[in-house]
Design a protein around this motif. Structure first.
Motif, mmCIF file in Angstrom:
data_model
loop_
_atom_site.group_PDB
_atom_site.id
_atom_site.type_symbol
_atom_site.label_atom_id
_atom_site.label_comp_id
_atom_site.label_asym_id
_atom_site.label_seq_id
_atom_site.Cartn_x
_atom_site.Cartn_y
_atom_site.Cartn_z
ATOM 1 N N ILE A 65 0.834 -1.203 0.000
ATOM 2 C CA ILE A 65 0.000 0.000 0.000
ATOM 3 C C ILE A 65 0.865 1.249 0.000
ATOM 4 C CG2 ILE A 65 -1.743 1.299 1.290
ATOM 5 C CD1 ILE A 65 -2.776 -1.324 2.392
ATOM 6 N N PHE A 69 0.927 4.178 -2.844
ATOM 7 C CA PHE A 69 0.644 5.577 -2.522
ATOM 8 C C PHE A 69 1.818 6.480 -2.901
ATOM 9 C CE2 PHE A 69 -2.743 5.010 1.053
ATOM 10 C CZ PHE A 69 -3.618 4.541 0.100
ATOM 11 N N PHE A 86 -5.525 6.854 5.755
ATOM 12 C CA PHE A 86 -6.095 5.605 5.267
ATOM 13 C C PHE A 86 -6.096 4.532 6.345
ATOM 14 C CE2 PHE A 86 -5.966 1.596 2.820
ATOM 15 C CZ PHE A 86 -7.109 1.774 2.062
ATOM 16 N N PHE A 92 -10.277 0.724 7.760
ATOM 17 C CA PHE A 92 -9.227 -0.186 7.342
ATOM 18 C C PHE A 92 -8.312 -0.604 8.482
ATOM 19 C CE2 PHE A 92 -5.072 -0.989 5.126
ATOM 20 C CZ PHE A 92 -5.445 -2.219 4.611
ATOM 21 N N THR A 142 -4.230 -5.671 1.907
ATOM 22 C CA THR A 142 -3.720 -4.570 1.070
ATOM 23 C C THR A 142 -4.813 -3.871 0.271
ATOM 24 O OG1 THR A 142 -3.320 -5.953 -0.885
ATOM 25 C CG2 THR A 142 -1.567 -5.847 0.773
ATOM 26 N N ILE A 143 -6.076 -4.291 0.431
ATOM 27 C CA ILE A 143 -7.168 -3.788 -0.425
ATOM 28 C C ILE A 143 -6.742 -3.934 -1.891
ATOM 29 C CG2 ILE A 143 -8.831 -1.920 -0.847
ATOM 30 C CD1 ILE A 143 -8.974 -2.914 1.938
ATOM 31 N N ALA A 145 -3.861 -4.001 -3.242
ATOM 32 C CA ALA A 145 -2.634 -3.333 -3.677
ATOM 33 C C ALA A 145 -1.510 -4.333 -3.927
ATOM 34 C CB ALA A 145 -2.190 -2.301 -2.643
ATOM 35 N N SER A 162 -10.362 0.310 -6.484
ATOM 36 C CA SER A 162 -10.539 -0.484 -5.267
ATOM 37 C C SER A 162 -10.389 0.386 -4.020
ATOM 38 C CB SER A 162 -9.523 -1.629 -5.236
ATOM 39 O OG SER A 162 -9.723 -2.510 -6.313
ATOM 40 N N LEU A 163 -9.407 1.275 -4.026
ATOM 41 C CA LEU A 163 -9.192 2.166 -2.882
ATOM 42 C C LEU A 163 -10.316 3.189 -2.764
ATOM 43 C CD1 LEU A 163 -5.352 2.770 -3.251
ATOM 44 C CD2 LEU A 163 -6.478 1.375 -1.511
ATOM 45 N N ASP A 164 -10.690 3.797 -3.878
ATOM 46 C CA ASP A 164 -11.774 4.792 -3.867
ATOM 47 C C ASP A 164 -13.082 4.161 -3.397
ATOM 48 O OD1 ASP A 164 -10.154 6.802 -4.748
ATOM 49 O OD2 ASP A 164 -10.776 6.688 -6.845
ATOM 50 N N ILE A 167 -13.080 3.534 0.312
ATOM 51 C CA ILE A 167 -13.276 4.769 1.069
ATOM 52 C C ILE A 167 -14.751 5.179 1.055
ATOM 53 C CG2 ILE A 167 -12.770 7.252 1.102
ATOM 54 C CD1 ILE A 167 -9.967 6.511 0.035
#
Length: 238
Positions: A65, A69, A86, A92, A142-143, A145, A162-164, A167
């Motif tokens: 992750i 980033f 995050f 998370f 890692t969602i 990642a 996936s991250l958006d 969130i």
């Protein structure tokens, strides 16, 4: 200080960073990732060696992750608040607390979902004595990642989505993504057994072209068809 002389999280961070792939090729690239991860864990409860149930200790996967980033932000100082937010200001970070108890709960819930929506895959896992935790852990921690590690062209559409989505919608988005991936590979999974099946689920699945930018629309359509609601997730959690 030499990281080889340290114990606990410091040593784990250094070991993981050495095998982390990222765009930053300069000599200070590994130092930057190390700084970010150590600051993240030190910042929580003030000690990287804190073992309190409410603390966020280092766990393998945080390196993926952080690398993602940093490759997106391209600045060490600006990456840290994004990373900290995050992990600590949302849902998370909870999976890293209480000795990963929440993560273990989610494995049970994922198994229930596979049983409900992908019964053929569920039976295949049962016959081959494969537990969900064997292959799901890196994706949850890692969602997704961890897939960045396998991408030769460093495609980011799938990862950023996936991250958006996490969130915006929380863990139901992670379950929806994972079920969609399994659905996509259902024929392949059903054709394998034993070590070949484990190898595919643990390693080969993340290397697939499904996760490249060119195939993002295919994945997105599949995810819309396999969306898991918050209501269902809350029901299974209860």
């Amino acid at each position: 200080d030499s990281f080889h002389e340290k114990e606990g999280s410091d040593f784990l961070i250094f070991a993981d960073i050495k095998r982390t792939k990222f765009k930053e090729k300069k000599n200070n690239g590994q130092n930057i990732l190390c700084n970010l991860l150590r600051c993240l864990v030190y910042n929580n409860k003030g000690s990287i060696h804190n073992d309190d149930d409410d603390s966020i200790n280092y766990c393998q996967g945080m390196n993926f992750i952080t690398a993602l980033f940093f490759d997106i932000v391209h600045n060490e100082e600006e990456t840290f608040p994004v990373l900290k937010c995050f992990f600590t200001n949302g849902k998370f970070g909870t999976i890293f607390k209480n000795k990963l108890s929440k993560l273990k709960d989610y494995f049970i819930i994922l198994e229930k979902m596979i049983y409900l929506f992908l019964p053929k895959i569920y039976n295949k896992l049962i016959v081959n004595e494969i537990q969900v935790s064997y292959f799901a852990s890196p994706y949850f921690v890692t969602i997704f990642a961890n897939i960045y590690y396998y991408q030769q062209d460093k495609s980011t559409k799938f990862l950023l989505h996936s991250l958006d989505d996490f969130i915006l919608n929380g863990w139901c988005s992670v379950f929806s993504t994972f079920l969609s991936i399994l659905k996509h590979f259902e024929k392949k999974i059903l054709s394998l057994n034993g070590e070949e099946l484990i190898k595919f689920l643990v390693n080969d699945m993340g290397k697939n072209e499904l996760f490249t930018d060119d195939n993002f629309s295919v994945f997105y359509k599949l995810k819309k068809q396999n969306w898991i609601s918050n209501e269902l997730l809350e029901s299974l959690e209860e």
